[in-house]
Design a protein around this motif. Structure first.
Motif, mmCIF file in Angstrom:
data_model
loop_
_atom_site.group_PDB
_atom_site.id
_atom_site.type_symbol
_atom_site.label_atom_id
_atom_site.label_comp_id
_atom_site.label_asym_id
_atom_site.label_seq_id
_atom_site.Cartn_x
_atom_site.Cartn_y
_atom_site.Cartn_z
ATOM 1 N N VAL A 161 -47.934 -23.478 -32.350
ATOM 2 C CA VAL A 161 -46.835 -24.302 -33.128
ATOM 3 C C VAL A 161 -47.365 -24.795 -34.596
ATOM 4 N N GLN A 170 -33.509 -21.909 -29.421
ATOM 5 C CA GLN A 170 -33.626 -20.879 -28.600
ATOM 6 C C GLN A 170 -34.112 -21.401 -27.237
ATOM 7 N N MET A 171 -34.819 -22.458 -27.445
ATOM 8 C CA MET A 171 -35.659 -23.183 -26.199
ATOM 9 C C MET A 171 -35.068 -24.201 -25.520
ATOM 10 N N ALA A 184 -46.171 -23.858 -38.252
ATOM 11 C CA ALA A 184 -45.541 -24.803 -39.160
ATOM 12 C C ALA A 184 -46.577 -24.793 -40.461
ATOM 13 N N ASP A 200 -38.351 -20.952 -39.277
ATOM 14 C CA ASP A 200 -38.076 -20.226 -37.817
ATOM 15 C C ASP A 200 -38.346 -21.086 -36.653
ATOM 16 N N LEU A 201 -39.367 -22.122 -36.988
ATOM 17 C CA LEU A 201 -39.502 -22.966 -35.912
ATOM 18 C C LEU A 201 -38.287 -23.798 -35.159
ATOM 19 N N ASP A 222 -46.671 -29.610 -27.700
ATOM 20 C CA ASP A 222 -45.845 -29.415 -28.779
ATOM 21 C C ASP A 222 -44.469 -29.707 -28.532
ATOM 22 N N ALA A 251 -42.009 -22.611 -42.827
ATOM 23 C CA ALA A 251 -41.737 -21.820 -41.854
ATOM 24 C C ALA A 251 -40.565 -22.434 -40.783
ATOM 25 N N SER A 274 -49.313 -25.888 -28.398
ATOM 26 C CA SER A 274 -49.190 -27.057 -29.654
ATOM 27 C C SER A 274 -50.050 -26.492 -30.862
ATOM 28 N N TYR A 305 -45.156 -19.116 -23.805
ATOM 29 C CA TYR A 305 -44.963 -20.212 -22.761
ATOM 30 C C TYR A 305 -44.763 -19.717 -21.393
ATOM 31 N N LEU A 350 -41.567 -31.093 -33.675
ATOM 32 C CA LEU A 350 -42.043 -29.700 -33.113
ATOM 33 C C LEU A 350 -43.702 -29.791 -32.967
ATOM 34 N N VAL A 351 -44.110 -30.228 -34.169
ATOM 35 C CA VAL A 351 -45.555 -30.137 -34.418
ATOM 36 C C VAL A 351 -46.190 -31.560 -33.906
ATOM 37 N N LEU A 369 -41.757 -27.697 -28.752
ATOM 38 C CA LEU A 369 -40.987 -26.606 -28.029
ATOM 39 C C LEU A 369 -41.246 -26.542 -26.769
ATOM 40 N N GLN A 370 -42.397 -26.836 -26.358
ATOM 41 C CA GLN A 370 -42.766 -27.251 -24.856
ATOM 42 C C GLN A 370 -42.070 -28.265 -24.132
ATOM 43 N N GLY A 373 -40.936 -28.011 -41.027
ATOM 44 C CA GLY A 373 -41.139 -26.782 -41.349
ATOM 45 C C GLY A 373 -42.463 -26.545 -41.874
ATOM 46 N N GLY A 374 -43.329 -27.435 -42.010
ATOM 47 C CA GLY A 374 -44.619 -27.340 -42.823
ATOM 48 C C GLY A 374 -44.592 -27.035 -44.134
ATOM 49 N N SER A 380 -45.362 -24.537 -45.871
ATOM 50 C CA SER A 380 -44.695 -23.211 -46.310
ATOM 51 C C SER A 380 -43.433 -22.998 -45.833
#
Lengths: 131, 481
Positions: B441, A96-97, B445, A89-90, A59, A87, B438, B475, A53-54, A61-62, A82-83, A85
């Motif tokens: 995101v 969802q995407m 992250a 939710d990504l 990115d 996160a 990007s 988006y 994702l990152v 998601l896109q 998730g990084g 921390s």
């Protein structure tokens, strides 16, 4: 032989996945960012896409959203650490995407089994354990 | 004595003409020979040589016994300030020197002379003041500089050295501390104050009209060039606009970040600290800060009365809070903010020097905290320790992502470093300047919750109501790749 497109800007992870998946009899195509991924996606029409994702430039998601729009039937697994921390939710957003499943890094052996299984069975098969 | 100074001025003028011919361009600013002046067509090395030579020649001029013994040549020694700022000095140096320039400009008359030495000290030559009055002007300059960068630190001081003669080819100085000079002078009228109060020079010095001596009574020392004169509108008008800030955790645009802008006639604009780069006058900065605060609170109040709830951040510059004469008027406005609006207000501190001492920061934060919910500080986008910012009431930091598409991978790494440091320091973080999905995101992250930038929304004249903003919204308007 099923084809998997691995999209991740981390070359070490791509190499690990390539080795593991090729051992399992899967052909692997690699892309290091979303732009390259879209080009290879159109050229190879893979059975499964594993997409981080990152990534810089485009990115995950896109990229997932574009692939889903281009091919509603392709199977997509989103991966992310998730990084720092967590996160997380990504990964939920990725589903969802348009991602079918989401896996948290680091990629483990069991994840590879699930990927191979998922790749071989098609979307009608049992759902692998995911986040 | 006047003849002595006049003769020195003639020599200096002659020297400048020679220097202009030698360097192929006029000096940086007449009356302000600066060792860090604009580059000439010569190479940097040649320039440095020329500037060193310039300094040596100026010293030789000052070394004439008739000049050096008049008590009008002063050395403003920044050494103690450098020591006090310690490792923060290199980062702060340009700000300190710019501030010193501005303060000296204000305190000197057009007939006085000053130059900065290679070791970052200032030589001031007063045309008309006697030694005592000149000492006081120097002490006042030193005091203002100390106040600006070290606050009310009573142990900080600066040395003012007065040339008293020449011995063995060296100028002999007598030294005194600025605080001592000012303390001794308290019962007497302060020439600097008299000067700035009535606009005329003390002790019969000519009227002040800035630092220039190129247009002095004796004639011109360089060609008078036609100056570009733009109306304030053409030069860019200062204003404030509001950037939507996305709270990714709650998926809502709940905050609008007030940001100073400088808008040019073609519609283009500079934003944030870049918009204020050209400003050095603290009173001008105060005026902009005060306008921003008043406008923001008025908008906030209007929204509140319409049952809209929204957080708004208001920029406040270091210069506004640093000095008492600008801080007090600003705090007077703050006191008029109704209590019910203070919980929707964030102060974003701009232009704070990286090495500002913790005690000083604490003191300034203490002044504004009662009037807002949170205080954020805008810092440079680079990995750094933020431990100096923690534990003094600062709520968070804002960083602006550089707009460099080709460096996204590196910027992502740096962002991780900044977020880690903020986390360790217990500070919230808002990342502004995000122009691609990007980077949004990547920010999420990294653990960032508050983001702003063109990808979230452009700056607006007025904030809108709180709105829901989900990932698909990010988006929605085109995919930027």
């Amino acid at each position: 032989m099923p084809t998997v497109l691995v999209v991740d800007d981390d070359p070490a992870l791509r190499l690990t996945l390539r080795r593991l998946l090729e051992k399992a009899g899967v052909e692997v195509v690699e892309a290091e960012d979303g732009q390259e991924a879209m080009r290879l996606f159109r050229a190879n029409l893979p059975d499964l896409v594993i997409c981080d994702l990152v990534m810089p430039f485009a990115d995950g998601l896109q990229t997932i959203m574009r692939m889903r729009r281009s091919s509603p039937s392709v199977k997509i697994i989103a991966i992310s650490s998730g990084g720092r921390s967590k996160a997380m939710d990504l990964l939920a957003v990725a589903r969802q995407m348009g991602a079918d499943h989401a896996l948290a890094k680091p990629i483990e052996r069991s994840h590879v089994d699930l990927i191979v299984d998922f790749c071989g069975r098609g979307s009608g098969g049992p759902t692998p354990r995911t986040l | 004595m006047l003849r002595t100074i006049a003769s020195m001025r003639r020599l200096l003028r002659r020297w400048f003409i020679g220097q202009a011919g030698a360097a192929g361009s006029p000096p940086t600013a007449a009356g302000r020979p600066d060792s860090a002046g604009k580059p000439s067509p010569a190479s940097p090395l040649e320039n440095a040589e020329q500037l060193r030579a310039l300094e040596q020649r100026l010293w030789r001029l000052l070394m004439q016994p008739a000049v050096a013994s008049t008590g009008r040549v002063h050395l403003l020694d920044l050494g103690m300030m450098r020591d006090r700022l310690g490792p923060g000095w290199p980062a702060l140096r340009p700000r300190v020197l710019a501030a010193a320039d501005a303060i000296i400009d204000r305190c000197l008359t057009r007939n006085d002379i000053r130059f900065k030495t290679a070791s970052d000290d200032f030589i001031l030559v007063f045309a008309t003041l006697d030694r005592h009055a000149a000492d006081l002007v120097c002490a006042r300059i030193a005091q203002e500089l100390l106040q600006l960068f070290l606050g009310d630190d009573r142990s900080a001081d600066m040395r003012v050295s007065t040339a008293v003669g020449v011995a063995d080819g060296q100028i002999q100085f007598e030294h005194a501390f600025a605080k001592v000079l000012l303390a001794e002078a308290r019962p007497r009228p302060d020439p600097a104050a008299v000067r700035s109060a009535d606009g005329s020079g003390a002790a019969g010095s000519p009227a002040m009209s800035g630092p220039n001596f190129h247009a002095d009574d004796g004639g011109k020392v360089r060609p008078v060039l036609r100056q570009l004169q733009l109306s304030p509108e053409d030069a860019g008008q200062f204003s404030i606009r509001y950037r939507p800030v996305w709270d990714i955790g709650k998926l809502v645009i709940s905050t609008y970040m007030g940001t100073p802008v400088r808008i040019f006639p073609d519609g283009s604009f500079l934003e944030g600290a870049a918009a204020l780069n050209s400003l050095t006058d603290p009173m001008e900065i105060l005026r902009l800060d005060a306008d921003a605060l008043v406008e923001s609170v008025e908008i906030l109040n209007g929204l509140f009365r319409n049952r809209s709830r929204l957080m708004m951040s208001v920029p406040v510059c270091f210069e506004t809070l640093a000095a008492r004469r600008t801080r007090l008027p600003f705090l007077e406005i703050c006191q008029s903010i109704p209590d019910y609006l203070r919980r929707f207000l964030i102060f974003e501190l701009l232009r704070f020097p990286p090495g500002v001492p913790t005690g000083r920061l604490n003191e300034l934060l203490h002044e504004v905290r009662p009037y807002c919910r949170w205080t954020f500080m805008r810092i440079e986008f680079k990995s750094q320790s933020l431990s100096g910012l923690s534990g003094n009431g600062l709520s968070g930091i804002t960083v602006a992502m550089p707009a460099d598409r080709s460096a996204e991978a590196r910027l992502m790494e740096e962002m991780n470093g900044i977020v880690t440091a903020a986390d360790r320091a217990g500070l919230m973080i808002c990342v502004a300047g995000l122009s691609t999905t990007s980077m949004v995101v990547a920010a999420r992250a990294s653990g960032v919750r508050l983001v702003a930038g063109n990808r979230i929304g452009p700056p607006q004249d007025r904030p809108r109501s709180m709105t829901r903003f989900d990932w698909p919204d990010l988006y929605r308007d085109g995919e930027d790749g």
